[in-house]
Enzyme design. Structure first.
Site, PDB file in Angstrom:
ATOM      1  N   HIS A  27      34.280  24.261  32.876  1.00  0.00           N
ATOM      2  CA  HIS A  27      35.601  24.471  33.418  1.00  0.00           C
ATOM      3  C   HIS A  27      36.653  24.474  32.477  1.00  0.00           C
ATOM      4  O   HIS A  27      37.644  25.522  32.457  1.00  0.00           O
ATOM      5  CB  HIS A  27      35.722  23.558  34.726  1.00  0.00           C
ATOM      6  CG  HIS A  27      34.811  23.881  35.882  1.00  0.00           C
ATOM      7  ND1 HIS A  27      34.898  23.168  36.927  1.00  0.00           N
ATOM      8  CD2 HIS A  27      33.956  24.853  36.194  1.00  0.00           C
ATOM      9  CE1 HIS A  27      34.036  23.738  37.763  1.00  0.00           C
ATOM     10  NE2 HIS A  27      33.708  24.921  37.487  1.00  0.00           N
ATOM     11  N   LYS A  62      36.338  23.755  41.518  1.00  0.00           N
ATOM     12  CA  LYS A  62      36.233  22.312  41.370  1.00  0.00           C
ATOM     13  C   LYS A  62      35.139  21.874  41.177  1.00  0.00           C
ATOM     14  O   LYS A  62      34.089  22.327  41.180  1.00  0.00           O
ATOM     15  CB  LYS A  62      37.039  21.816  42.977  1.00  0.00           C
ATOM     16  CG  LYS A  62      36.008  22.260  44.095  1.00  0.00           C
ATOM     17  CD  LYS A  62      34.805  21.517  44.173  1.00  0.00           C
ATOM     18  CE  LYS A  62      33.906  22.315  44.848  1.00  0.00           C
ATOM     19  NZ  LYS A  62      32.593  21.976  44.743  1.00  0.00           N
TER      20      LYS A  62
END
Length: 427
Positions: free
Chosen positions: A169, A187
């Site tokens: 990420h 997320k």
């Protein structure tokens, strides 16, 4: 469910409805925040309902009877089905590129964004070109790249959706930002709080927008819950109780691989923490946690925590190896709000929240607020894209995402120390 109040203020019943109610129903895309998402269904729907509409106009004028009437009706249907000219908004859609062919993107997020008013999925990339090409063909995406760098170098791409495994990420989000692309990142935003903080420097240096994909923030049911809380409808909020779980024992599943940031807290516990912060409108001062790990996978499979806020407490449980379930209860001094499906809000049926004053201990007296059918991923993409075009603030701040990670880490620390721990953000 007779007498259920819809979020738009109308009453919904399941008795026979007049034709005009059918035409304005959610099935044809009316009465929801993003009306154009389903607007193309309106003309064919009208075609099916037109005979009933015409019958309601009886007595018919003579010229609408017989063959002439049928021809006029057919011409009206064809007119309504004609493609409408592109609006300025449609011409000015944000061009998105997608990093990876992850399931969440292919099955949920990308099809929803393609139905949006502000999003155009223009390119997709994979480390395997054939896989990228297959994904592009499946979703009707114009460009396919065999590497992430190639996509990031595409000058037409304005924004990136990053659904890569958790450990990628931050690296790929920073790389995208350095390439001048705005990023919507799945997320959790990072593997650690320290790593998350590096995103601040990248954002400030490049001037792009970075957001963690908490799609729940844009769903009308959460917007309404926040509105009810802020208005004092249930008095002062003192406690929030939440549960989120599923049952997945597959050692090859990305959610169960510790090196990739697997485990319940990172995957679903983050939602319980985020939404409690949203409702309280403040940050917890200390937390305590109890965590059980899978001896083979080494991921957390059953995690419970207490978050101590200045105004009250949040108590939560998340698990990757119990019966699938999700619910959030918000308790105030004068009432209670229950969010029936708080996180995986269905895109094909209405969502409901319950507002209860405690008059009946069974909860049967609760007011039911029902929301029109929407896809929270569509809204999320449109809100992000609109923020780019209009240079407005995003609903999920990067600073807030860093705090969310700090709370997750504090819960893990508490499980090891058996003590209260404070969320800590590295300076």
């Amino acid at each position: 469910t007779l007498g259920t109040r819809r979020a738009n203020g109308t009453n919904r019943t399941y008795k026979s409805a007049p034709v005009e109610r059918l035409i304005s129903s959610q099935r044809f895309g009316l009465g929801c925040r993003h009306q154009n998402v389903h607007a193309p269904l309106l003309a064919p729907g009208f075609g099916l309902l037109a005979p009933y509409l015409l019958r309601s106009l009886r007595p018919w004028p003579t010229y609408l009877k017989g063959e002439v009437g049928r021809r006029l009706l057919f011409a009206a249907i064809l007119f309504l089905q004609q493609p409408k000219p592109l609006t300025e908004k449609m011409k000015n859609k944000v061009k998105w590129g997608v990093l990876s062919t992850a399931n969440i993107g292919m099955k949920k997020v990308l099809p929803a964004m393609q139905r949006g008013e502000w999003c155009e999925i223009a390119a997709i990339a994979s480390r395997d070109l054939k896989r990228a090409q297959a994904a592009a063909a499946e979703l009707g995406i114009a460009k396919a790249y065999g590497s992430y760098d190639e996509l990031l170098a595409d000058p037409e791409i304005e924004a990136i959706y990053n659904p890569l495994p958790n450990h990628l990420h931050v690296p790929l989000t920073i790389k995208a930002a350095e390439a001048g692309k705005h990023v919507l990142c799945e997320k959790p935003i990072s593997m650690t709080t320290e790593e998350a903080v590096t995103l601040l420097a990248a954002r400030n240096r490049t001037g792009v927008k970075l957001e963690e994909a908490f799609m729940v923030r844009s769903h009308p049911q959460w917007i309404k819950a926040v509105e009810l809380v802020r208005s004092g409808k249930i008095g002062k909020v003192r406690s929030i109780a939440g549960c989120f779980s599923y049952n997945n024992h597959d050692p090859k599943n990305i959610r169960n691989i510790i090196e990739y940031g697997g485990g319940g807290m990172m995957d679903i516990g983050c939602y319980l923490i985020y939404t409690s912060r949203l409702i309280f409108g403040e940050e917890p001062t200390r937390v305590v946690g109890v965590i059980e790990e899978d001896p083979d996978l080494r991921t957390d499979i059953l995690s419970s925590g207490v978050l101590h806020y200045p105004s009250g407490h949040c108590v939560f449980t998340c698990s990757t190896q119990i019966v699938p379930y999700q619910k959030v209860q918000i308790f105030g001094t004068k009432g209670r709000i229950e969010i029936e499906i708080p996180f995986n809000a269905p895109p094909d049926k209405p969502c409901r929240i319950f507002v209860d004053d405690g008059a009946d201990a069974s909860g049967r007296s609760a007011e039911v607020i029902e929301f029109d059918v929407v896809d929270q991923y569509t809204i999320q993409g449109d809100v992000f894209s609109q923020s780019i075009r209009e240079d407005t603030e995003l609903p999920v701040s990067l600073e807030g995402s860093i705090m969310n990670m700090a709370i997750i880490e504090a819960v893990f620390r508490s499980a090891k120390t058996s003590q209260w721990e404070k969320p800590v953000i590295p300076t």
